[in-house]
Design a protein around this motif. Structure first.
Motif, PDB file in Angstrom:
ATOM      1  N   ARG A   1      -1.996  58.908 -50.235  1.00 52.52           N
ATOM      2  CA  ARG A   1      -2.955  57.807 -50.086  1.00 52.52           C
ATOM      3  C   ARG A   1      -3.155  57.072 -51.413  1.00 52.52           C
ATOM      4  NH1 ARG A   1      -6.964  56.256 -46.790  1.00 52.52           N
ATOM      5  NH2 ARG A   1      -8.690  55.188 -47.767  1.00 52.52           N
ATOM      6  N   VAL A   2      -3.335  57.825 -52.482  1.00 50.00           N
ATOM      7  CA  VAL A   2      -3.523  57.234 -53.816  1.00 50.00           C
ATOM      8  C   VAL A   2      -2.282  56.427 -54.203  1.00 50.00           C
ATOM      9  CG1 VAL A   2      -3.767  57.772 -56.280  1.00 50.00           C
ATOM     10  CG2 VAL A   2      -5.198  58.944 -54.594  1.00 50.00           C
ATOM     11  N   GLU A   3      -1.114  56.991 -53.916  1.00 50.57           N
ATOM     12  CA  GLU A   3       0.138  56.292 -54.222  1.00 50.57           C
ATOM     13  C   GLU A   3       0.214  54.952 -53.487  1.00 50.57           C
ATOM     14  OE1 GLU A   3       3.816  55.411 -55.804  1.00 50.57           O
ATOM     15  OE2 GLU A   3       2.504  57.066 -56.379  1.00 50.57           O
ATOM     16  N   TRP A   4      -0.143  54.962 -52.206  1.00 52.92           N
ATOM     17  CA  TRP A   4      -0.087  53.722 -51.428  1.00 52.92           C
ATOM     18  C   TRP A   4      -1.189  52.741 -51.836  1.00 52.92           C
ATOM     19  CZ3 TRP A   4       3.495  51.244 -48.936  1.00 52.92           C
ATOM     20  CH2 TRP A   4       4.635  51.946 -48.552  1.00 52.92           C
ATOM     21  N   GLU A   5      -2.325  53.217 -52.251  1.00 49.53           N
ATOM     22  CA  GLU A   5      -3.360  52.317 -52.769  1.00 49.53           C
ATOM     23  C   GLU A   5      -2.832  51.572 -53.991  1.00 49.53           C
ATOM     24  OE1 GLU A   5      -6.630  55.013 -53.355  1.00 49.53           O
ATOM     25  OE2 GLU A   5      -7.439  54.624 -51.355  1.00 49.53           O
ATOM     26  N   LYS A   6      -2.116  52.286 -54.862  1.00 48.68           N
ATOM     27  CA  LYS A   6      -1.521  51.673 -56.050  1.00 48.68           C
ATOM     28  C   LYS A   6      -0.449  50.665 -55.651  1.00 48.68           C
ATOM     29  CE  LYS A   6      -2.259  55.630 -59.107  1.00 48.68           C
ATOM     30  NZ  LYS A   6      -1.592  56.733 -59.827  1.00 48.68           N
ATOM     31  N   ARG A   7       0.380  51.049 -54.678  1.00 55.19           N
ATOM     32  CA  ARG A   7       1.442  50.151 -54.222  1.00 55.19           C
ATOM     33  C   ARG A   7       0.867  48.856 -53.634  1.00 55.19           C
ATOM     34  NH1 ARG A   7       5.604  54.377 -51.243  1.00 55.19           N
ATOM     35  NH2 ARG A   7       6.466  55.240 -53.154  1.00 55.19           N
ATOM     36  N   ILE A   8      -0.142  49.004 -52.806  1.00 51.26           N
ATOM     37  CA  ILE A   8      -0.748  47.819 -52.178  1.00 51.26           C
ATOM     38  C   ILE A   8      -1.392  46.928 -53.242  1.00 51.26           C
ATOM     39  CG2 ILE A   8      -2.495  46.995 -50.543  1.00 51.26           C
ATOM     40  CD1 ILE A   8      -0.017  48.278 -49.190  1.00 51.26           C
ATOM     41  N   ALA A   9      -2.051  47.528 -54.219  1.00 44.51           N
ATOM     42  CA  ALA A   9      -2.654  46.753 -55.310  1.00 44.51           C
ATOM     43  C   ALA A   9      -1.569  46.028 -56.108  1.00 44.51           C
ATOM     44  CB  ALA A   9      -3.469  47.667 -56.225  1.00 44.51           C
ATOM     45  N   ASN A  10      -0.465  46.714 -56.341  1.00 44.71           N
ATOM     46  CA  ASN A  10       0.658  46.108 -57.053  1.00 44.71           C
ATOM     47  C   ASN A  10       1.223  44.933 -56.259  1.00 44.71           C
ATOM     48  OD1 ASN A  10       3.796  45.971 -57.403  1.00 44.71           O
ATOM     49  ND2 ASN A  10       3.013  46.880 -59.305  1.00 44.71           N
TER      50      ASN A  10
END
Length: 105
Positions: free
Chosen positions: A7-16
């Motif tokens: 989840r944290v990884e995808w939050e970072k990806r979406i923000a990127n």
């Protein structure tokens, strides 16, 4: 990888992605991410954000004791929309309508 780490990884990806200015398909190609996974996580994170981070806003409602039953309607304002709520309304329908209006107003 644990679900919380994912989840944290995808939050970072979406923000990127949001910061990149690229279209979703171009961003996914550049970052070697499946477009299907991207849309799944984007929707999942938005849904979770909408339900957990939306603060409740309460207002004080004062009723005039001289009002008759036929005058006991209230008007609810959501954004630039006004809803008149009459006695005997369906509470769940009102909740659904207000949520919908909040998402588009």
């Amino acid at each position: 990888m644990k679900r919380s780490d994912l989840r944290v990884e995808w939050e970072k990806r979406i923000a990127n992605y949001m910061a990149s200015g690229l279209s979703a398909s171009n961003w996914c190609a550049a970052n070697e991410v499946s477009i299907h996974q991207f849309w799944y996580w984007k929707k999942k994170l938005k849904t979770t954000e909408d339900t957990s981070n939306t603060p409740s806003q309460w207002i004080t409602l004062e009723m005039d004791e001289t009002m008759t039953d036929s005058q006991s309607n209230i008007v609810v304002h959501v954004g630039h929309v006004a809803l008149e709520v009459k006695q005997g309304f369906d509470p769940q329908l009102l909740v659904d309508v207000v949520r919908t209006l909040q998402s588009i107003c």
